[in-house]
Design an enzyme around this catalytic site. Sequence first.
Site, PDB file in Angstrom:
ATOM      1  N   ASN A 141      -2.562   2.535   0.668  1.00 39.26           N
ATOM      2  CA  ASN A 141      -3.674   1.672   0.281  1.00 39.26           C
ATOM      3  C   ASN A 141      -3.146   0.397  -0.372  1.00 39.26           C
ATOM      4  OD1 ASN A 141      -5.235   3.761   1.179  1.00 39.26           O
ATOM      5  ND2 ASN A 141      -5.651   4.590  -0.856  1.00 39.26           N
ATOM      6  N   ASP A 186      -5.327  -1.419  -2.227  1.00 40.71           N
ATOM      7  CA  ASP A 186      -6.424  -1.758  -3.149  1.00 40.71           C
ATOM      8  C   ASP A 186      -6.039  -1.717  -4.631  1.00 40.71           C
ATOM      9  OD1 ASP A 186      -7.927   1.485  -2.317  1.00 40.71           O
ATOM     10  OD2 ASP A 186      -6.454   1.006  -3.862  1.00 40.71           O
ATOM     11  N   HIS A 215       2.471  -0.316   1.987  1.00 45.38           N
ATOM     12  CA  HIS A 215       1.840  -1.306   2.866  1.00 45.38           C
ATOM     13  C   HIS A 215       1.477  -2.577   2.100  1.00 45.38           C
ATOM     14  CE1 HIS A 215       0.547   2.014   5.935  1.00 45.38           C
ATOM     15  NE2 HIS A 215       1.819   1.691   6.028  1.00 45.38           N
ATOM     16  N   CYS A 255       4.677 -25.647  -2.284  1.00 45.65           N
ATOM     17  CA  CYS A 255       5.157 -26.388  -1.094  1.00 45.65           C
ATOM     18  C   CYS A 255       4.030 -26.730  -0.132  1.00 45.65           C
ATOM     19  CB  CYS A 255       6.237 -25.562  -0.378  1.00 45.65           C
ATOM     20  SG  CYS A 255       5.562 -24.165   0.533  1.00 45.65           S
ATOM     21  N   GLY A 274      -6.470  12.124   1.915  1.00 43.94           N
ATOM     22  CA  GLY A 274      -7.340  11.057   2.431  1.00 43.94           C
ATOM     23  C   GLY A 274      -6.663  10.136   3.424  1.00 43.94           C
ATOM     24  N   THR A 275      -5.841  10.729   4.318  1.00 42.69           N
ATOM     25  CA  THR A 275      -5.245   9.901   5.362  1.00 42.69           C
ATOM     26  C   THR A 275      -5.378  10.594   6.707  1.00 42.69           C
ATOM     27  OG1 THR A 275      -3.249   8.742   6.127  1.00 42.69           O
ATOM     28  CG2 THR A 275      -2.897  10.820   4.969  1.00 42.69           C
TER      29      THR A 275
END
Length: 251
Positions: free
Chosen positions: A103, A105, A120, A151, A188-189
């Site tokens: 995640n 988040d 990630h 820049c 939760g994946t």
Amino acid sequence: MEEQLEHAARLLRGARRVAVLTGAGISAESGLATFRGAGGLWEGQRVEDVATPRAFERDAALVWRFYNLRRANLATVQPNPGHRALVDLENRLTGNFTLVTQNVDGLHQAAGSKNVLEIHGAIRLVRCTGCRLTTDRGVEPLPDLPKCEDCGSLLRPDVVWFEEMLPHDVWRQAEEAVGACECFLVIGTSAVVHPAAGLVSWARANHARIIEINLTATVATSYADTALQGPSGVVLPDLLKRYAEGKTVDS
Ligand code: BV8
Ligand code: ZN
């Protein structure tokens, strides 16, 4: 479920080192959409088509709209009891706990997790496409095409897009921790995105006991010693309660 929860609590108690892999599902009860739930579409596009370097080259404003929408959502959500249960577990395993998350988040850190490997990247960080200066912009709204103060080049979200390499050091630490743990929690994946999903078979190859927490069966389920079917915001606190109660009895 009772039996599986007790089994999982025993496996967890038997472990000196614990590693965890989380995906979008652990943030679902905080109100953040998952990637492949409900068709996993965003403005009719698949995340695999928007979160890529090519999409950014083709239409940077569209990609920034995708990320600014997610940043705006993030400003309104809180960690949920699932995130907090992992903080409790980390505190009980001082020094022998590693949380690998797909995640972006930042909700694990917001809940208080310390040893978090964001394989990630993170949506609160932006990186300059010119000088690579990386800054933490929190969840403040950014223009459709934000530019570098130093820049003047275009900024991008400091996340790993599809077809991009994962941050080398972070990934190496994740492989090390998962390869060394005695118990691996997969929460939760959908376990379809690689190389993150490969951590499940890697844990197995290193004889870790595997506990999966998910609403449904996934690719990871066949590797699990026990699969707890239910929302992580409910199952994790229950598992931690049993783990803590048993700890006093076992120890
Ligand atoms: C790489 C950051 C080497 C951005 C993400 C062809 C060409 C090139 C590469 C590939 C290719 N084919 C395959 C690949 C590899 C590719 C890949 O795996 N593709 C998949 C789609 C097949 N991987 C890559 O490209 C990786 N890099 O391989 O580099 C390379 C280099 C060049 C060329 C070749 C190889 C980079 C992958 C990283 C991509 N970035 N995110 C962003 O977030 O915007 S991935 C994205 O998916 C998120 O990080 C997300 O976390 C991740 C995985 O999804 P999940 O977290 O699992 O979420 P999902 O919705 O799928 O599932 C949610 C689960 O929760 C469900 O199971 C549901 O049941 C459950 N759930 C829901 N509610 C709850 C719940 N569970 C419990 N409680 C609840 N309440
Ligand atoms: Zn710059």
